[in-house]
Scaffold this motif. Structure first.
Motif, mmCIF file in Angstrom:
data_model
loop_
_atom_site.group_PDB
_atom_site.id
_atom_site.type_symbol
_atom_site.label_atom_id
_atom_site.label_comp_id
_atom_site.label_asym_id
_atom_site.label_seq_id
_atom_site.Cartn_x
_atom_site.Cartn_y
_atom_site.Cartn_z
ATOM 1 N N VAL A 21 1.922 20.192 7.703
ATOM 2 C CA VAL A 21 1.505 19.071 7.053
ATOM 3 C C VAL A 21 1.270 17.797 7.795
ATOM 4 O O VAL A 21 2.568 17.344 8.317
ATOM 5 N N THR A 22 0.261 17.302 8.081
ATOM 6 C CA THR A 22 0.041 15.902 8.666
ATOM 7 C C THR A 22 -0.172 15.023 7.546
ATOM 8 O O THR A 22 -1.122 15.129 6.872
ATOM 9 N N TYR A 23 0.746 14.005 7.592
ATOM 10 C CA TYR A 23 0.706 13.197 6.130
ATOM 11 C C TYR A 23 0.912 11.633 6.667
ATOM 12 O O TYR A 23 1.299 11.252 7.753
ATOM 13 N N GLY A 24 0.572 10.782 5.495
ATOM 14 C CA GLY A 24 0.789 9.350 5.858
ATOM 15 C C GLY A 24 1.456 8.826 4.495
ATOM 16 O O GLY A 24 1.603 9.725 3.683
ATOM 17 N N TYR A 25 2.086 7.635 4.568
ATOM 18 C CA TYR A 25 2.566 7.203 3.476
ATOM 19 C C TYR A 25 2.436 5.602 3.360
ATOM 20 O O TYR A 25 2.093 4.983 4.289
ATOM 21 N N ARG A 26 2.411 5.265 2.004
ATOM 22 C CA ARG A 26 2.552 3.717 1.691
ATOM 23 C C ARG A 26 3.217 3.572 0.641
ATOM 24 O O ARG A 26 3.433 4.121 -0.406
ATOM 25 N N LEU A 27 3.771 2.261 0.368
ATOM 26 C CA LEU A 27 4.465 1.760 -0.780
ATOM 27 C C LEU A 27 3.348 0.913 -1.571
ATOM 28 O O LEU A 27 2.937 -0.179 -1.145
ATOM 29 N N ALA A 28 2.715 1.593 -2.529
ATOM 30 C CA ALA A 28 1.551 0.623 -3.216
ATOM 31 C C ALA A 28 1.822 -0.222 -4.420
ATOM 32 O O ALA A 28 2.601 0.209 -5.272
ATOM 33 N N CYS A 29 1.427 -1.412 -4.150
ATOM 34 C CA CYS A 29 1.684 -2.286 -5.145
ATOM 35 C C CYS A 29 3.342 -2.659 -5.431
ATOM 36 O O CYS A 29 3.548 -3.003 -6.509
ATOM 37 N N GLY A 30 4.066 -2.108 -4.442
ATOM 38 C CA GLY A 30 5.374 -2.390 -4.666
ATOM 39 C C GLY A 30 6.086 -1.273 -5.711
ATOM 40 O O GLY A 30 7.274 -1.507 -5.991
ATOM 41 N N ILE A 31 5.150 -0.254 -6.259
ATOM 42 C CA ILE A 31 5.919 0.501 -7.121
ATOM 43 C C ILE A 31 5.749 2.051 -6.862
ATOM 44 O O ILE A 31 6.515 2.690 -6.850
ATOM 45 N N TRP A 32 4.483 2.319 -6.321
ATOM 46 C CA TRP A 32 4.285 3.919 -6.320
ATOM 47 C C TRP A 32 4.537 4.266 -4.741
ATOM 48 O O TRP A 32 4.095 3.667 -3.659
ATOM 49 N N HIS A 33 5.255 5.199 -4.808
ATOM 50 C CA HIS A 33 5.403 6.063 -3.287
ATOM 51 C C HIS A 33 4.160 7.081 -3.126
ATOM 52 O O HIS A 33 4.326 8.077 -3.678
ATOM 53 N N ASP A 34 3.140 6.502 -2.475
ATOM 54 C CA ASP A 34 2.065 7.351 -2.229
ATOM 55 C C ASP A 34 2.163 8.109 -0.786
ATOM 56 O O ASP A 34 2.736 7.640 0.119
#
Length: 201
Positions: free
Chosen positions: A64-77
């Motif tokens: 799996v090739t994936y990316g990550y972001r912390l969205a709005c300081g709440i969500w682990h996307d």
């Protein structure tokens, strides 16, 4: 006259630079952003792909090739860019594109993958004996319609039709991890072309 030509040349060159920069920015942002628009995903290739063994199929792995972001300081996307099959896997499983995508998502979450170059993870901590720790702020965002093809990989048919799925991740004191989907919502596959399968469920 010469001054006018120099100004025109400078204008054309400047416009070209702005166009190229804009095109690069569009190409760089390949992941869907349904909300928290100022928080981009790490680009494809920033995080190393992760190999996940499919339960009940020894020697069958999904890379799996994936990316990550912390969205709005709440969500682990997490964003899944593509999935590659490694090893020998059951043919009927591989033929079910939705099953492959859902399995890859669940296994990715169970692995509590790194979200940066130094190996930071965001999964629930191991709780005290007899207890269970759960987090409900994990989500996966991906194309709503997937297909199999280029470079023998599974990938989203288009980047503009997105699927957003929130999850609950629980970990018990024996390090058992369970993944529960709260269901997803996203666009349809009507305009995605042949071979595209909906995976937003």
């Amino acid at each position: 006259m010469k001054t006018f030509q120099l100004r025109l040349l400078a204008f054309v060159f400047g416009a070209f630079i702005l166009f190229a920069a804009g095109s690069s920015a569009v190409q760089a942002q390949t992941a869907c952003l349904p909300d928290c628009f100022n928080d981009d995903f790490t680009p494809k290739g920033f995080l190393d792909p992760i190999d996940l063994e499919v339960p009940g199929q020894p020697g069958c792995f999904l890379r799996v090739t994936y990316g990550y972001r912390l969205a709005c300081g709440i969500w682990h996307d997490f964003y899944i860019y593509d999935i590659e099959v490694i090893g020998e896997c059951n043919g009927s499983f591989l033929a079910d594109i939705n099953a492959v995508v859902q399995t890859a998502t669940t296994l990715l979450f169970m692995s509590n993958p790194p979200v940066d170059k130094v190996g930071t993870t965001v999964g629930p901590p191991k709780p005290a004996c007899g207890e269970v720790a759960c987090v409900t702020n994990w989500r996966v965002i991906q194309g709503a319609c997937w297909q199999f093809g280029v470079n023998e990989k599974y990938f989203a048919c288009e980047q503009t039709t997105c699927c957003l799925q929130p999850y609950q991740i629980c970990r018990d004191f024996c390090d058992n991890i369970t993944v529960t989907s709260f269901g997803g919502f996203g666009g349809s596959c009507e305009s995605s072309g042949p071979g595209c399968v909906p995976v937003c469920n």
